[in-house]
Design a protein around this motif. Structure first.
Motif, PDB file in Angstrom:
ATOM      1  N   ALA A 183       0.825  -1.211   0.000  1.00 34.73           N
ATOM      2  CA  ALA A 183       0.000   0.000   0.000  1.00 34.73           C
ATOM      3  C   ALA A 183       0.856   1.256   0.000  1.00 34.73           C
ATOM      4  O   ALA A 183       0.506   2.255  -0.638  1.00 34.73           O
ATOM      5  N   THR A 184       1.992   1.214   0.702  1.00 33.61           N
ATOM      6  CA  THR A 184       2.890   2.369   0.752  1.00 33.61           C
ATOM      7  C   THR A 184       4.326   1.982   0.422  1.00 33.61           C
ATOM      8  O   THR A 184       5.242   2.767   0.663  1.00 33.61           O
ATOM      9  N   THR A 185       4.529   0.799  -0.122  1.00 35.16           N
ATOM     10  CA  THR A 185       5.889   0.291  -0.309  1.00 35.16           C
ATOM     11  C   THR A 185       6.058  -0.443  -1.636  1.00 35.16           C
ATOM     12  O   THR A 185       5.088  -0.854  -2.266  1.00 35.16           O
ATOM     13  N   ASN A 186       7.325  -0.614  -2.020  1.00 27.29           N
ATOM     14  CA  ASN A 186       7.685  -1.562  -3.065  1.00 27.29           C
ATOM     15  C   ASN A 186       8.168  -2.843  -2.381  1.00 27.29           C
ATOM     16  O   ASN A 186       8.699  -2.797  -1.270  1.00 27.29           O
ATOM     17  N   VAL A 187       7.960  -3.978  -3.046  1.00 27.56           N
ATOM     18  CA  VAL A 187       8.267  -5.271  -2.420  1.00 27.56           C
ATOM     19  C   VAL A 187       9.447  -5.949  -3.115  1.00 27.56           C
ATOM     20  O   VAL A 187       9.619  -5.857  -4.336  1.00 27.56           O
ATOM     21  N   PHE A 188      10.251  -6.641  -2.301  1.00 27.25           N
ATOM     22  CA  PHE A 188      11.407  -7.390  -2.780  1.00 27.25           C
ATOM     23  C   PHE A 188      11.455  -8.740  -2.070  1.00 27.25           C
ATOM     24  O   PHE A 188      10.965  -8.875  -0.949  1.00 27.25           O
ATOM     25  N   PHE A 189      12.082  -9.711  -2.734  1.00 29.61           N
ATOM     26  CA  PHE A 189      12.236 -11.045  -2.162  1.00 29.61           C
ATOM     27  C   PHE A 189      13.686 -11.484  -2.300  1.00 29.61           C
ATOM     28  O   PHE A 189      14.425 -10.963  -3.144  1.00 29.61           O
ATOM     29  N   VAL A 190      14.083 -12.443  -1.491  1.00 34.00           N
ATOM     30  CA  VAL A 190      15.456 -12.958  -1.511  1.00 34.00           C
ATOM     31  C   VAL A 190      15.410 -14.472  -1.610  1.00 34.00           C
ATOM     32  O   VAL A 190      14.639 -15.134  -0.913  1.00 34.00           O
ATOM     33  N   LYS A 191      16.246 -15.012  -2.496  1.00 35.28           N
ATOM     34  CA  LYS A 191      16.385 -16.461  -2.628  1.00 35.28           C
ATOM     35  C   LYS A 191      17.854 -16.789  -2.880  1.00 35.28           C
ATOM     36  O   LYS A 191      18.440 -16.289  -3.841  1.00 35.28           O
ATOM     37  N   GLU A 192      18.427 -17.576  -2.005  1.00 35.23           N
ATOM     38  CA  GLU A 192      19.823 -18.016  -2.139  1.00 35.23           C
ATOM     39  C   GLU A 192      20.767 -16.832  -2.379  1.00 35.23           C
ATOM     40  O   GLU A 192      21.660 -16.877  -3.224  1.00 35.23           O
ATOM     41  N   GLY A 193      20.538 -15.752  -1.648  1.00 34.22           N
ATOM     42  CA  GLY A 193      21.415 -14.590  -1.712  1.00 34.22           C
ATOM     43  C   GLY A 193      21.128 -13.620  -2.835  1.00 34.22           C
ATOM     44  O   GLY A 193      21.769 -12.566  -2.925  1.00 34.22           O
ATOM     45  N   GLU A 194      20.178 -13.941  -3.715  1.00 32.86           N
ATOM     46  CA  GLU A 194      19.826 -13.050  -4.818  1.00 32.86           C
ATOM     47  C   GLU A 194      18.535 -12.304  -4.493  1.00 32.86           C
ATOM     48  O   GLU A 194      17.640 -12.835  -3.832  1.00 32.86           O
ATOM     49  N   ILE A 195      18.448 -11.057  -4.970  1.00 33.57           N
ATOM     50  CA  ILE A 195      17.291 -10.208  -4.706  1.00 33.57           C
ATOM     51  C   ILE A 195      16.375 -10.211  -5.926  1.00 33.57           C
ATOM     52  O   ILE A 195      16.829 -10.006  -7.057  1.00 33.57           O
ATOM     53  N   PHE A 196      15.092 -10.423  -5.684  1.00 32.46           N
ATOM     54  CA  PHE A 196      14.091 -10.471  -6.749  1.00 32.46           C
ATOM     55  C   PHE A 196      13.030  -9.398  -6.508  1.00 32.46           C
ATOM     56  O   PHE A 196      12.734  -9.063  -5.361  1.00 32.46           O
ATOM     57  N   ALA A 197      12.461  -8.899  -7.598  1.00 30.95           N
ATOM     58  CA  ALA A 197      11.395  -7.909  -7.497  1.00 30.95           C
ATOM     59  C   ALA A 197      10.453  -8.051  -8.687  1.00 30.95           C
ATOM     60  O   ALA A 197      10.878  -8.439  -9.785  1.00 30.95           O
ATOM     61  N   PRO A 198       9.162  -7.755  -8.498  1.00 37.56           N
ATOM     62  CA  PRO A 198       8.243  -7.744  -9.633  1.00 37.56           C
ATOM     63  C   PRO A 198       8.657  -6.649 -10.607  1.00 37.56           C
ATOM     64  O   PRO A 198       9.101  -5.574 -10.185  1.00 37.56           O
ATOM     65  N   PRO A 199       8.532  -6.880 -11.903  1.00 38.38           N
ATOM     66  CA  PRO A 199       8.841  -5.828 -12.874  1.00 38.38           C
ATOM     67  C   PRO A 199       7.801  -4.714 -12.808  1.00 38.38           C
ATOM     68  O   PRO A 199       6.686  -4.909 -12.320  1.00 38.38           O
ATOM     69  N   LEU A 200       8.181  -3.552 -13.292  1.00 37.39           N
ATOM     70  CA  LEU A 200       7.300  -2.381 -13.273  1.00 37.39           C
ATOM     71  C   LEU A 200       5.963  -2.669 -13.939  1.00 37.39           C
ATOM     72  O   LEU A 200       4.918  -2.145 -13.542  1.00 37.39           O
ATOM     73  N   SER A 201       5.957  -3.534 -14.942  1.00 33.51           N
ATOM     74  CA  SER A 201       4.743  -3.847 -15.694  1.00 33.51           C
ATOM     75  C   SER A 201       3.672  -4.534 -14.846  1.00 33.51           C
ATOM     76  O   SER A 201       2.524  -4.639 -15.271  1.00 33.51           O
ATOM     77  N   CYS A 202       4.044  -4.977 -13.637  1.00 36.40           N
ATOM     78  CA  CYS A 202       3.053  -5.588 -12.749  1.00 36.40           C
ATOM     79  C   CYS A 202       2.132  -4.541 -12.126  1.00 36.40           C
ATOM     80  O   CYS A 202       1.135  -4.890 -11.499  1.00 36.40           O
ATOM     81  N   GLY A 203       2.483  -3.265 -12.273  1.00 34.60           N
ATOM     82  CA  GLY A 203       1.628  -2.194 -11.784  1.00 34.60           C
ATOM     83  C   GLY A 203       2.046  -1.676 -10.435  1.00 34.60           C
ATOM     84  O   GLY A 203       1.644  -2.227  -9.421  1.00 34.60           O
ATOM     85  N   MET A 204       2.846  -0.614 -10.422  1.00 34.36           N
ATOM     86  CA  MET A 204       3.327  -0.076  -9.149  1.00 34.36           C
ATOM     87  C   MET A 204       3.851   1.332  -9.328  1.00 34.36           C
ATOM     88  O   MET A 204       4.172   1.757 -10.443  1.00 34.36           O
ATOM     89  N   LEU A 205       3.943   2.046  -8.222  1.00 33.74           N
ATOM     90  CA  LEU A 205       4.620   3.325  -8.208  1.00 33.74           C
ATOM     91  C   LEU A 205       6.113   3.042  -8.039  1.00 33.74           C
ATOM     92  O   LEU A 205       6.508   2.427  -7.047  1.00 33.74           O
ATOM     93  N   PRO A 206       6.948   3.440  -8.993  1.00 35.24           N
ATOM     94  CA  PRO A 206       8.393   3.179  -8.861  1.00 35.24           C
ATOM     95  C   PRO A 206       9.006   4.148  -7.857  1.00 35.24           C
ATOM     96  O   PRO A 206       9.397   5.252  -8.197  1.00 35.24           O
ATOM     97  N   GLY A 207       9.083   3.718  -6.597  1.00 35.77           N
ATOM     98  CA  GLY A 207       9.509   4.589  -5.515  1.00 35.77           C
ATOM     99  C   GLY A 207      10.986   4.946  -5.540  1.00 35.77           C
ATOM    100  O   GLY A 207      11.798   4.316  -6.229  1.00 35.77           O
TER     101      GLY A 207
END
Length: 202
Positions: free
Chosen positions: A109-133
């Protein structure tokens, strides 16, 4: 639209001189439109305990519209976000996470989201619909971010999750819905690096 930055600076200086802003942790917000200039102050409610424990997150009932051009711009239309923040607060959730109309994770609601797997950082692409903070941009400028469409059923495959915005910086996430992430080490490491970079302290 002509913006008088000198006038805005004067407004900010007037607000900063007020006694009530001299103590505690405050957030300064500047809103500029064609007709108005508004400088406001509110309490910064994020605490060190939040960073230590990690945010509790859950899915919003409302879908983010990735087909709308307004989704990608910062506007004063926060209706969906405000309503969802209020709804989930009663459930002990600190940040609702929006899916888009395709069922993909988009943003908080007020943030961008990120995930981590085996030391790598993942994020949804801009095309998923978000404010690029601003903090999202900070992450992309300093770290190798792997973009990936993330569906709810994929969340359990990640080791960590964290969320970002200009006010909280980088916030580790404890859980999303009923899934508790195995750790928060990367989120805490990135937070400490951000604090060192900006001089941000709590």
């Amino acid at each position: 639209m002509h913006i008088d930055f000198g006038e805005i600076r004067e407004n900010v200086q007037e607000v900063l001189k007020k006694p009530e802003i001299q103590t505690g942790r405050k957030a300064l917000k500047i809103t500029v439109s064609k007709e108005n200039r508004l400088v406001s102050v509110r309490e910064n409610t994020y605490t060190e305990q939040d960073y230590e424990q990690g945010f509790i997150t859950g899915y919003a009932n409302v879908r983010r519209n990735e087909t709308s051009p307004l989704t990608y711009h910062k506007t004063l239309n926060y209706g969906d976000c405000i309503l969802e923040k209020r709804r989930v607060k009663a459930e002990g959730i600190q940040e609702p996470v929006f899916l888009n109309t395709r069922g993909e994770l988009s943003e908080g609601a007020t943030t961008n989201v990120f995930f981590v797997k085996e030391g790598e950082i993942f994020a949804p692409p801009l095309s998923c619909g978000m404010l690029p903070g601003i903090l999202r941009q900070y992450m992309y400028e300093r770290y190798d971010i792997q973009e990936e469409i993330i569906l709810p059923e994929m969340v359990h495959s990640f080791d960590e999750m964290f969320v970002t915005n200009s006010l909280l910086g980088i916030m580790p996430v404890r859980s999303l819905e009923d899934f508790v992430f195995p750790g928060m080490e990367m989120g805490r490491k990135l937070l400490e690096e951000y604090r060192q970079h900006t001089g941000m302290r709590y």
